[in-house]
Design a protein around this motif. Structure first.
Motif, PDB file in Angstrom:
ATOM      1  N   VAL A   1       0.846  -1.207   0.000  1.00 14.92           N
ATOM      2  CA  VAL A   1       0.000   0.000   0.000  1.00 14.92           C
ATOM      3  C   VAL A   1       0.876   1.250   0.000  1.00 14.92           C
ATOM      4  O   VAL A   1       0.643   2.200  -0.762  1.00 14.92           O
ATOM      5  N   VAL A   2       1.928   1.236   0.832  1.00 13.36           N
ATOM      6  CA  VAL A   2       2.787   2.424   0.916  1.00 13.36           C
ATOM      7  C   VAL A   2       3.487   2.668  -0.416  1.00 13.36           C
ATOM      8  O   VAL A   2       3.595   3.817  -0.884  1.00 13.36           O
ATOM      9  N   ALA A   3       3.919   1.547  -1.049  1.00 12.46           N
ATOM     10  CA  ALA A   3       4.586   1.723  -2.338  1.00 12.46           C
ATOM     11  C   ALA A   3       3.643   2.331  -3.361  1.00 12.46           C
ATOM     12  O   ALA A   3       4.028   3.223  -4.128  1.00 12.46           O
ATOM     13  N   ARG A   4       2.409   1.841  -3.364  1.00  9.60           N
ATOM     14  CA  ARG A   4       1.440   2.414  -4.309  1.00  9.60           C
ATOM     15  C   ARG A   4       1.207   3.887  -4.023  1.00  9.60           C
ATOM     16  O   ARG A   4       1.112   4.708  -4.936  1.00  9.60           O
ATOM     17  N   LEU A   5       1.131   4.219  -2.727  1.00  5.97           N
ATOM     18  CA  LEU A   5       0.911   5.624  -2.380  1.00  5.97           C
ATOM     19  C   LEU A   5       2.095   6.479  -2.797  1.00  5.97           C
ATOM     20  O   LEU A   5       1.932   7.589  -3.287  1.00  5.97           O
ATOM     21  N   ARG A   6       3.307   5.943  -2.615  1.00  4.33           N
ATOM     22  CA  ARG A   6       4.488   6.706  -2.995  1.00  4.33           C
ATOM     23  C   ARG A   6       4.533   6.914  -4.497  1.00  4.33           C
ATOM     24  O   ARG A   6       5.103   7.893  -4.982  1.00  4.33           O
ATOM     25  N   ASP A   7       3.964   5.967  -5.228  1.00  5.37           N
ATOM     26  CA  ASP A   7       3.932   6.144  -6.677  1.00  5.37           C
ATOM     27  C   ASP A   7       2.875   7.147  -7.100  1.00  5.37           C
ATOM     28  O   ASP A   7       2.680   7.368  -8.301  1.00  5.37           O
ATOM     29  N   GLY A   8       2.158   7.683  -6.124  1.00  2.03           N
ATOM     30  CA  GLY A   8       1.209   8.730  -6.471  1.00  2.03           C
ATOM     31  C   GLY A   8      -0.234   8.286  -6.504  1.00  2.03           C
ATOM     32  O   GLY A   8      -1.100   9.052  -6.926  1.00  2.03           O
ATOM     33  N   ALA A   9      -0.521   7.050  -6.102  1.00  6.25           N
ATOM     34  CA  ALA A   9      -1.913   6.608  -6.116  1.00  6.25           C
ATOM     35  C   ALA A   9      -2.675   7.255  -4.963  1.00  6.25           C
ATOM     36  O   ALA A   9      -2.090   7.608  -3.939  1.00  6.25           O
ATOM     37  N   ALA A  10      -3.973   7.408  -5.124  1.00  8.31           N
ATOM     38  CA  ALA A  10      -4.792   7.919  -4.037  1.00  8.31           C
ATOM     39  C   ALA A  10      -5.013   6.799  -3.024  1.00  8.31           C
ATOM     40  O   ALA A  10      -4.833   5.620  -3.324  1.00  8.31           O
ATOM     41  N   ALA A  11      -5.398   7.191  -1.790  1.00  3.58           N
ATOM     42  CA  ALA A  11      -5.522   6.206  -0.716  1.00  3.58           C
ATOM     43  C   ALA A  11      -6.527   5.117  -1.080  1.00  3.58           C
ATOM     44  O   ALA A  11      -6.266   3.920  -0.892  1.00  3.58           O
ATOM     45  N   ASP A  12      -7.667   5.497  -1.644  1.00  2.00           N
ATOM     46  CA  ASP A  12      -8.701   4.510  -1.931  1.00  2.00           C
ATOM     47  C   ASP A  12      -8.255   3.526  -2.997  1.00  2.00           C
ATOM     48  O   ASP A  12      -8.446   2.317  -2.857  1.00  2.00           O
ATOM     49  N   SER A  13      -7.673   4.043  -4.046  1.00  2.00           N
ATOM     50  CA  SER A  13      -7.273   3.138  -5.118  1.00  2.00           C
ATOM     51  C   SER A  13      -6.147   2.235  -4.654  1.00  2.00           C
ATOM     52  O   SER A  13      -6.088   1.058  -5.025  1.00  2.00           O
ATOM     53  N   ALA A  14      -5.256   2.756  -3.813  1.00  2.00           N
ATOM     54  CA  ALA A  14      -4.180   1.909  -3.297  1.00  2.00           C
ATOM     55  C   ALA A  14      -4.764   0.791  -2.438  1.00  2.00           C
ATOM     56  O   ALA A  14      -4.313  -0.361  -2.509  1.00  2.00           O
ATOM     57  N   LEU A  15      -5.778   1.115  -1.639  1.00  2.00           N
ATOM     58  CA  LEU A  15      -6.403   0.088  -0.791  1.00  2.00           C
ATOM     59  C   LEU A  15      -7.134  -0.938  -1.647  1.00  2.00           C
ATOM     60  O   LEU A  15      -7.072  -2.142  -1.403  1.00  2.00           O
ATOM     61  N   ALA A  16      -7.832  -0.465  -2.669  1.00  2.00           N
ATOM     62  CA  ALA A  16      -8.603  -1.382  -3.507  1.00  2.00           C
ATOM     63  C   ALA A  16      -7.692  -2.332  -4.257  1.00  2.00           C
ATOM     64  O   ALA A  16      -8.062  -3.494  -4.503  1.00  2.00           O
ATOM     65  N   ALA A  17      -6.509  -1.848  -4.620  1.00  2.00           N
ATOM     66  CA  ALA A  17      -5.621  -2.686  -5.420  1.00  2.00           C
ATOM     67  C   ALA A  17      -4.870  -3.694  -4.569  1.00  2.00           C
ATOM     68  O   ALA A  17      -4.188  -4.557  -5.102  1.00  2.00           O
ATOM     69  N   THR A  18      -4.974  -3.569  -3.258  1.00  2.00           N
ATOM     70  CA  THR A  18      -4.223  -4.461  -2.375  1.00  2.00           C
ATOM     71  C   THR A  18      -5.206  -5.386  -1.649  1.00  2.00           C
ATOM     72  O   THR A  18      -6.320  -4.974  -1.324  1.00  2.00           O
TER      73      THR A  18
END
Lengths: 118, 495
Positions: B97-114
């Protein structure tokens, strides 16, 4: 106002002169004629090399400045450096072409008359 | 083993113990002699009761133990499963999740993708974490963008100020004004370097792109002009290569940072020497100071800062940005920077500029050999006569002013195999660098009317030169200097 691309030379003028804005001698004015006394050596500042090349024949200070595209005051500093090292010589044109240096016209006339009378 | 309800077990134990102890009690009562029967009955009864109680208690305890064991085993299994999930949460879910967020994803999309953890509490932890990290990341990105934008504007301002200053320096000939302008120029150049540094660290585009390759001397002086202690820098360069325009700014900036470091970490009077040297792999610039020797730790830290690793903002110390900037620029342009103790007693920094960034200037026209024999051998011009007075005292009127005329006469004889003459904006032929007036291919310039050039070219040139000088002086009283009458001095024509 400045135009973009106008200032297309990365080295600033103060790096050319080591921060000096005033020549050490007042041997130069705009029309002082400069003659180089030696060939450019490797490792010399490129402006010095250009001045030495340019002044293989007597050249006025203002002309040197125009060719180097530098302010005259900066050129005077560069020239005074070269002069201090004896790499150029400078002379003022008025002193060479001035009437004071020529023999008196009366004298010349008398010589001419004398020659004709021979 | 079959699980029986503890109550049945208890009853069974009670029944068995009652039967056994009851039959024992009966046997004891009948077997006892008549006189002891009463006491025996009491004693045996008590014993039987105790036995029954003990048996029942034992049975109950065994049942409880069995039950507790089962519960404990179930608990163990449950705990192991939860441990595994927690471990997966900590080792996989959160980093992803943190990696996705660091890549610029929004919190919701990062959560949904994990993959979400089963546990509700962990899910809540993950959500809070994602929201907070996402907020931090977007805040950081916004701050970086704002800094990059501001730095870009500062760069643009500094660049235009430098251009303005250059204009003014050309316009004002008063030495005091020029000195002040140079001072301002230097300050502005330093401010520009700071803006460049911020731009590099924030990942903005680099400030300037030079349209042409920049020769090494200009690179070195451009770098030197951007630091405060530029007067202490000594340049030693005999290489005549140029740096490609797109990389020139980066190389200059990186070198300026190294020079600034060297100047700052050496005594205020010590000189800093810069050497440029050509090697098969490119050009090596060496910056040597005679200041403090860097300790091993400091050397390693410096090497790490300038290595090709991506910039870690947390490693910035706030006051020392220089090496981080050098590292960014080195990564961008493929420069290699290393440090070593210097033979001068301080630290030496080496910067390797790869061959791809180097462009060799076209072979400049060698100073025309035809110029050599025409070298004016005017007698009075000697080394010791440097002042006007001396020149006046000794000069036997050689009319130095007509030297250009003499050379103009010689010019048609010069080899006309030079390239075509360039004309400037003013319509006058441009003199090329390293070429003298004598070497200038006059015959080419005047091809339409070659015959007339020898005839009235000297007088024409004389008039032009006189007019030029008068115009430059801006006064009309220099008429006596007009060199036209003295064109026929014989010594000027001897080669």
């Amino acid at each position: 106002m400045s135009r973009p691309g106008r200032d297309d030379d990365p080295d600033r003028l103060y790096t050319l002169t080591g921060g000096r804005s005033r020549a050490e001698t007042d041997a130069f004015d705009l029309v002082t004629l400069v003659v180089s006394e030696c060939e450019p050596a490797t490792g010399m500042q490129s402006e010095h090399v250009r001045i030495l090349r340019l002044c293989e024949h007597p050249t006025a200070v203002v002309e040197v400045a125009a060719h180097l595209n530098l302010p005259v005051s900066i050129v005077k500093i560069l020239l005074s450096d070269l002069l201090a090292l004896g790499r150029i010589t400078a002379r003022h044109p008025r002193m060479t072409a001035g009437a004071a240096q020529l023999p008196d016209t009366d004298l010349l006339e008398q010589v001419l008359v004398g020659l004709r009378n021979l | 083993m079959t699980e029986r309800p503890p109550l049945r077990q208890l009853l069974l134990a009670l029944l068995v113990s009652l039967i056994v102890s009851g039959s024992g009690w009966l046997g004891a009562v009948y077997a006892a002699p008549e006189s002891f029967r009463g006491e025996t009955a009491w004693g045996a009864g008590a014993a039987a009761f105790l036995l029954t109680a003990a048996l029942v208690t034992t049975a109950h305890a065994r049942g409880t133990i069995r039950q507790l064991r089962a519960t404990a085993a179930a608990r163990d299994a449950e705990t192991a499963a939860r441990d595994a999930e927690t471990a997966r949460f900590a080792d996989e879910t959160v980093p992803e999740v943190v990696a996705r967020l660091r890549d610029g994803a929004a919190a919701d999309s990062a959560l949904a993708a994990t993959g979400q953890p089963q546990d509700e509490a962990l899910r809540r932890v993950l959500r809070t974490l994602a929201v907070e990290v996402g907020r931090g990341e977007s805040g950081k990105a916004a701050a970086m963008a704002a800094s990059a934008n501001a730095a870009g504007r500062m760069q643009a301002l500094a660049t235009s100020m430098l251009a303005d200053l250059r204009d003014m320096e050309h316009r004002h000939s008063d030495e005091t004004v020029l000195g002040d302008l140079l001072h301002l120029d230097h300050r502005t150049a330093q401010a520009g370097r700071l803006a460049d540094s911020i731009a590099v660290l924030t990942g903005a585009r680099s400030g300037r792109r030079w349209a042409k390759p920049i020769v090494m001397e200009s690179i070195l002086r451009g770098a030197m002009g951007r630091i405060s202690g530029y007067r202490r820098i000594r340049l030693h360069s005999a290489v005549d290569v140029a740096i490609a325009g797109h990389a020139a700014e980066g190389v200059m900036h990186a070198l300026a940072e190294l020079l600034d470091n060297a100047a700052n970490f050496s005594p205020p009077t010590a000189e800093v020497h810069v050497y440029a040297e050509e090697v098969p792999a490119g050009v090596i610039l060496t910056v040597e100071d005679s200041g403090l020797v860097m300790s091993d730790v400091a050397l390693r830290r410096a090497e790490r800062a300038v290595s090709g690793e991506p910039l870690d903002l947390t490693s910035l110390s706030g006051t020392r940005l220089g090496l981080a900037v050098v590292g960014c620029l080195a990564r961008k342009h493929g420069l290699t920077v290393s440090f070593r103790p210097s033979a001068r007693g301080g630290t030496g920094a080496l910067m390797m500029i790869p061959q791809e960034l180097i462009s060799r200037p076209k072979v400049t026209a060698t100073p025309a050999p035809a110029a050599a024999p025409e070298r004016i051998t005017a007698e009075p011009i000697t080394a010791e006569r440097t002042t006007d007075e001396r020149a006046a005292a000794h000069a036997p009127a050689p009319a130095v002013a007509d030297a250009p005329l003499a050379t103009a006469e010689h010019a048609p004889a010069a080899p006309a195999d030079e390239e075509l003459v360039e004309y400037g904006d003013s319509g006058l032929p441009k003199r090329r660098r390293g070429r003298t007036l004598a070497a200038h291919p006059q015959s080419v310039t005047r091809q339409p009317r070659p015959s007339s050039s020898a005839a009235h070219s000297p007088a024409e040139s004389a008039a032009r030169f006189g007019a030029f000088r008068r115009a430059v002086r801006g006064q009309g009283d220099t008429q006596p200097e007009a060199p036209a009458p003295s064109t026929s001095h014989p010594e000027d024509e001897t080669p």
